[in-house]
Design an enzyme around this catalytic site. Structure first.
Site, PDB file in Angstrom:
ATOM      1  N   LYS A  25      19.401  60.815  55.287  1.00 19.57           N
ATOM      2  CA  LYS A  25      19.645  59.374  55.180  1.00 19.57           C
ATOM      3  C   LYS A  25      18.548  58.788  54.296  1.00 19.57           C
ATOM      4  CE  LYS A  25      19.172  55.043  57.617  1.00 19.57           C
ATOM      5  NZ  LYS A  25      19.103  54.303  58.888  1.00 19.57           N
TER       6      LYS A  25
ATOM      7  N   ASN B 191      20.582  51.837  66.192  1.00 19.90           N
ATOM      8  CA  ASN B 191      19.487  52.340  67.018  1.00 19.90           C
ATOM      9  C   ASN B 191      19.008  51.264  67.991  1.00 19.90           C
ATOM     10  OD1 ASN B 191      16.559  54.406  66.252  1.00 19.90           O
ATOM     11  ND2 ASN B 191      17.061  53.396  68.147  1.00 19.90           N
ATOM     12  N   THR B 192      18.463  50.171  67.425  1.00 23.50           N
ATOM     13  CA  THR B 192      17.856  49.140  68.266  1.00 23.50           C
ATOM     14  C   THR B 192      18.839  48.527  69.259  1.00 23.50           C
ATOM     15  OG1 THR B 192      16.408  48.640  66.410  1.00 23.50           O
ATOM     16  CG2 THR B 192      16.458  47.034  68.193  1.00 23.50           C
TER      17      THR B 192
END
Lengths: 276, 77
Positions: free
Chosen positions: A118, A227-228
């Site tokens: 990524k 993610n968060t």
């Protein structure tokens, strides 16, 4: 009129994931939810949240070891073994193409020749918006070096096309700034990117809650990376589950084809045969 | 013993993960990893911005002034 049996519908839903795979760099995935592994309490929570999300592709970061401090500590790769998950090393924290390319090469060495990365090259610390000039440079170098590049970018349709033309295997526009939880800020840009793309378009960054993920999928995104939104939720495992359902619901709704928006009502019950 | 910040040796000076470190002349990458406690850990090594593949750790001797990076995978998004 023959009605589909309940079990047929259930079967359709169950097979939706496997009949409708996400294909990245020639590999098929049943899950369209990609998850990050940062900000969790410990590796156990990371693993359980990843499982609750049903994620098959998980991002990780490459960092210096803390000499003399953590040599005997548990390793992320023990919690998320490469045999079980497709690891997606990122270049988070890189602010120029040179560092991003170095990081990818280190990741390839660390993961025994692993090619999928990524790419993210950041522009500034306040917004974490991508530096698109450096991103383009790094993408060109990495593709020429044989990497399969999934690239984090702004929601600019022209740039997304350029990154596809360079040879990136997936283009990943942001929905909103990384970690902001603001949701999809420009759905028309995303639509434009999706409609012009020949590679998977994955919304990366900015999702806050399940409806944001569902909207991304309803627009026709091929997947969402987050993610968060999961790790920062009060109950990360429950949010991971919610996100999994949202991605499935959004994808199914996209495939089903929504009704057009209309300004006035349209009765659901027949008008003929009303009494009085 | 060759340690970080050691004042009394006449060994080789390298930079390891951004910090100065002294080690014995001609220390190999494998020896450095062993000394730092990463002999059996999954890490990747770069010397002077070039990857040193795992298969060459045992034979790659470090030189004075080398910049060495040892990295691993951690959680990230």
């Amino acid at each position: 009129m023959a009605l589909p049996a309940d079990q047929d519908i259930t079967m359709n839903i169950k097979t939706l994931d496997s009949a409708d795979p996400l294909i990245i760099a020639g590999k098929s995935y049943g899950s369209r939810l990609l998850t990050g592994t940062g900000k969790y309490k410990d590796f156990d929570e990371t693993r359980r949240a990843t499982q609750a999300a049903g994620a098959e592709i998980v991002t990780l970061a490459i960092r210096r070891v803390n000499i003399g401090q953590d040599a005997s500590q548990p390793n992320l790769l023990d919690a998320l073994p490469p045999e079980e998950f497709t690891l997606l090393p990122n270049t988070a924290g890189c602010y120029n193409a040179v560092d991003a390319v170095r990081t990818c090469k280190l990741a390839r060495e660390l993961l025994d020749g692993h090619k999928l990365v990524k790419l993210e090259v950041l522009g500034d610390q306040r917004t974490l918006f991508p530096d698109v000039v450096e991103t383009l440079k790094a993408a060109e170098t990495l593709v020429a070096d044989g990497f399969d590049v999934m690239v984090y970018t702004s929601d600019d349709p022209i740039l997304a096309k350029r990154l596809e033309e360079i040879g990136c295997v997936a283009v990943m526009p942001l929905a909103a700034p990384i970690g902001s939880g603001l949701g999809i800020q420009n759905r028309y840009n995303l639509l434009e990117i999706i409609e012009n793309a020949k590679v998977p378009i994955i919304v990366d960054a900015g999702v806050g809650t399940a409806s944001d993920a569902a909207i991304a999928m309803e627009l026709g995104c091929d997947g969402v990376l987050m993610n968060t939104a999961i790790a920062g939720a009060r109950d990360p495992l429950l949010m991971a589950h919610a996100m999994k359902l949202a991605i499935q619901a959004g994808r199914a709704a996209f495939k089903a084809g929504r009704i057009p928006r209309k300004r006035f009502a349209s009765a659901s019950s027949p008008i003929d045969g009303t009494i009085g | 013993m060759w340690r970080v910040g050691s004042r009394y040796n006449t060994g080789m000076h390298i930079t390891l993960n951004g910090s100065p470190r002294d080690c014995a002349p001609a220390t190999t990458v494998a020896q450095l990893l062993q000394e730092a406690g990463y002999g059996t850990r999954r890490v990747a090594v770069e010397v002077n911005h070039e990857i040193v593949p795992r298969s060459l750790h045992i034979s790659h001797a470090l030189a004075e002034g080398d910049q060495v990076e040892i990295v691993h995978a951690i959680g990230g998004g």
